[in-house]
Design an enzyme around this catalytic site. Structure first.
Site, PDB file in Angstrom:
ATOM      1  N   ASP A   1      40.494  34.786  40.168  1.00  0.00           N
ATOM      2  CA  ASP A   1      39.326  33.880  40.124  1.00  0.00           C
ATOM      3  C   ASP A   1      39.348  32.508  39.139  1.00  0.00           C
ATOM      4  O   ASP A   1      38.514  31.562  39.228  1.00  0.00           O
ATOM      5  CB  ASP A   1      38.238  34.399  39.955  1.00  0.00           C
ATOM      6  CG  ASP A   1      37.571  35.543  41.103  1.00  0.00           C
ATOM      7  OD1 ASP A   1      38.248  35.518  42.070  1.00  0.00           O
ATOM      8  OD2 ASP A   1      36.924  36.234  40.919  1.00  0.00           O
TER       9      ASP A   1
ATOM     10  N   LYS B   1      30.386  31.465  39.504  1.00  0.00           N
ATOM     11  CA  LYS B   1      30.671  31.311  40.776  1.00  0.00           C
ATOM     12  C   LYS B   1      29.882  32.290  41.762  1.00  0.00           C
ATOM     13  O   LYS B   1      29.282  33.375  41.110  1.00  0.00           O
ATOM     14  CB  LYS B   1      31.944  31.189  41.195  1.00  0.00           C
ATOM     15  CG  LYS B   1      32.789  32.584  41.051  1.00  0.00           C
ATOM     16  CD  LYS B   1      32.674  34.020  42.052  1.00  0.00           C
ATOM     17  CE  LYS B   1      33.354  34.812  41.502  1.00  0.00           C
ATOM     18  NZ  LYS B   1      33.114  35.843  42.321  1.00  0.00           N
TER      19      LYS B   1
HETATM   20  O1  C5P Z   1      43.075  39.062  39.616  1.00  0.00           O
HETATM   21  P1  C5P Z   1      42.263  39.949  38.682  1.00  0.00           P
HETATM   22  O2  C5P Z   1      42.801  40.218  37.367  1.00  0.00           O
HETATM   23  O3  C5P Z   1      40.927  39.279  38.457  1.00  0.00           O
HETATM   24  O4  C5P Z   1      41.700  41.118  39.528  1.00  0.00           O
HETATM   25  C1  C5P Z   1      41.205  42.032  38.874  1.00  0.00           C
HETATM   26  C2  C5P Z   1      41.396  43.349  39.762  1.00  0.00           C
HETATM   27  O5  C5P Z   1      40.683  43.180  41.022  1.00  0.00           O
HETATM   28  C3  C5P Z   1      42.842  43.440  40.318  1.00  0.00           C
HETATM   29  O6  C5P Z   1      43.535  44.300  39.390  1.00  0.00           O
HETATM   30  C4  C5P Z   1      42.497  44.218  41.723  1.00  0.00           C
HETATM   31  O7  C5P Z   1      42.309  45.805  41.335  1.00  0.00           O
HETATM   32  C5  C5P Z   1      41.571  43.594  42.296  1.00  0.00           C
HETATM   33  N1  C5P Z   1      41.778  42.672  43.116  1.00  0.00           N
HETATM   34  C6  C5P Z   1      42.443  42.839  44.281  1.00  0.00           C
HETATM   35  N2  C5P Z   1      42.436  41.883  45.112  1.00  0.00           N
HETATM   36  C7  C5P Z   1      42.402  40.624  44.766  1.00  0.00           C
HETATM   37  C8  C5P Z   1      41.562  40.386  43.697  1.00  0.00           C
HETATM   38  C9  C5P Z   1      41.409  41.054  42.674  1.00  0.00           C
HETATM   39  O8  C5P Z   1      42.390  43.960  44.613  1.00  0.00           O
HETATM   40  N3  C5P Z   1      42.576  39.586  45.714  1.00  0.00           N
END
Ligand code: C5P
Length: 301
Positions: A139, A12
């Site tokens: 994501d 993406k």
């Molecule tokens: O959701 P995911 O595990 O992919 O996110 C990885 C990291 O990215 C989270 O631990 C956070 O630090 C950051 N993140 C965030 N806000 C979001 C998505 C991700 O701060 N909306």
């Protein structure tokens, strides 16, 4: 039981990534306009004695093969819900840049989830698959759904949006960027400022729906709220963005949390020229020519 199931999953780019202030849980509320592009990983699930992961592809040495791999976690979560053992071998054919801001790990999570659901003939309702995706990462639901969608919350609540066809060139950087580190840098850069609540841009959504590349190019600059943080951590990306502009791209931006950069181009012919110029510029490691929108996770065998 069938021998194996292979699922193809897209990368993406975020044509808009409006980022709010850090929430108490550390995540950030987003208005995240996801667009799936025709650059794919393939995940093959095969019955095995125990859960194992292998990976092939140019950057496969950077992919963890333990339980931190989202594909492995997807198999474990689905098996736990079904009350069965995750006895499966997952093989990832990796084309999406690793830690590149293109949801490569998320793609593998969504791909493994669908592949295991089909292999184990669980027929899990779509809503439940999306819940598991959201548990895996912000994501991952979009990787399952594909196409074009507005993600709200931390990006996991999806509403489909209209998108015409666009052509893109991606410049792959040397090494990855950690998404949490980029969000931390966003927090550092915005500390003491008033960060507005994130909102999708009506002009951007209209340009996306129109399929008019000039209209989309006009609204892309500044649309990625993480771009300043990614550039702060990786100043060399400014040279890649400049090289893409010099090569005739209509617009360029950092893809998600980076360090991959994305260039909107007029057509396939222009894409080939811009990709060649970017490679010759020495400001990136490789390029990928793609178009959008691309379908979400799809079984191919
Ligand atoms: O959701 P995911 O595990 O992919 O996110 C990885 C990291 O990215 C989270 O631990 C956070 O630090 C950051 N993140 C965030 N806000 C979001 C998505 C991700 O701060 N909306």
């Amino acid at each position: 039981m069938s021998a194996s199931v292979t699922v193809r999953v897209p990368a993406k780019v975020n044509v808009q990534l409006a980022v709010g202030a850090a929430r108490p849980d550390g995540f950030h509320d987003l208005a995240n306009v996801f667009l799936a592009v025709s650059l794919f990983d393939e995940v093959t699930a095969t019955p095995a004695d125990a859960l194992t992961v292998t990976c092939e592809g140019p950057d496969s040495d950077q992919v963890p093969l333990d339980r931190s791999n989202l594909a492995a976690r997807a198999a474990e979560l689905l098996a736990a819900r079904a009350g069965i053992e995750p006895a499966v071998h997952l093989h990832i054919a990796k084309n999406i840049p690793v830690a590149g801001g293109m949801a490569g790990g998320s793609a593998d999570g969504a791909g493994a989830l669908l592949a295991c659901d089909l292999l184990w003939k669980l027929d899990t309702p779509r809503e439940e698959l999306l819940e598991i995706c959201a548990e895996l990462g912000s994501d991952v639901p979009f990787s399952l759904v594909g196409g074009a969608a507005l993600g709200t919350g931390r990006g996991e609540f999806l509403t489909p949006v209209d998108a015409g066809r666009f052509h893109w060139v991606f410049a792959v950087a040397d090494g990855g960027l950690s998404t949490p580190a980029v969000f931390r840098e966003f927090d550092r850069l915005t500390a003491g400022t008033d960060v507005p609540a994130p909102e999708a841009s009506p002009a951007l959504l209209a340009a996306l729906a129109s399929g008019d590349a000039d209209a989309l190019a006009a609204v892309l600059p500044g649309s990625n709220g993480l771009q300043a943080a990614a550039l702060s951590l990786r100043p060399q990306l400014a040279a890649t963005l400049a090289a893409g502009a010099d090569a005739g791209a209509l617009a360029g931006l950092v893809s998600g949390s980076g360090p991959t950069t994305a260039f909107l181009v007029r057509d396939a012919e222009s894409a080939a020229k811009v990709a060649a110029a970017l490679e010759a510029s020495g400001t990136c490691r490789a390029t990928r020519v793609t178009s959008s929108p691309a379908p979400g996770a799809t079984a191919v065998s």
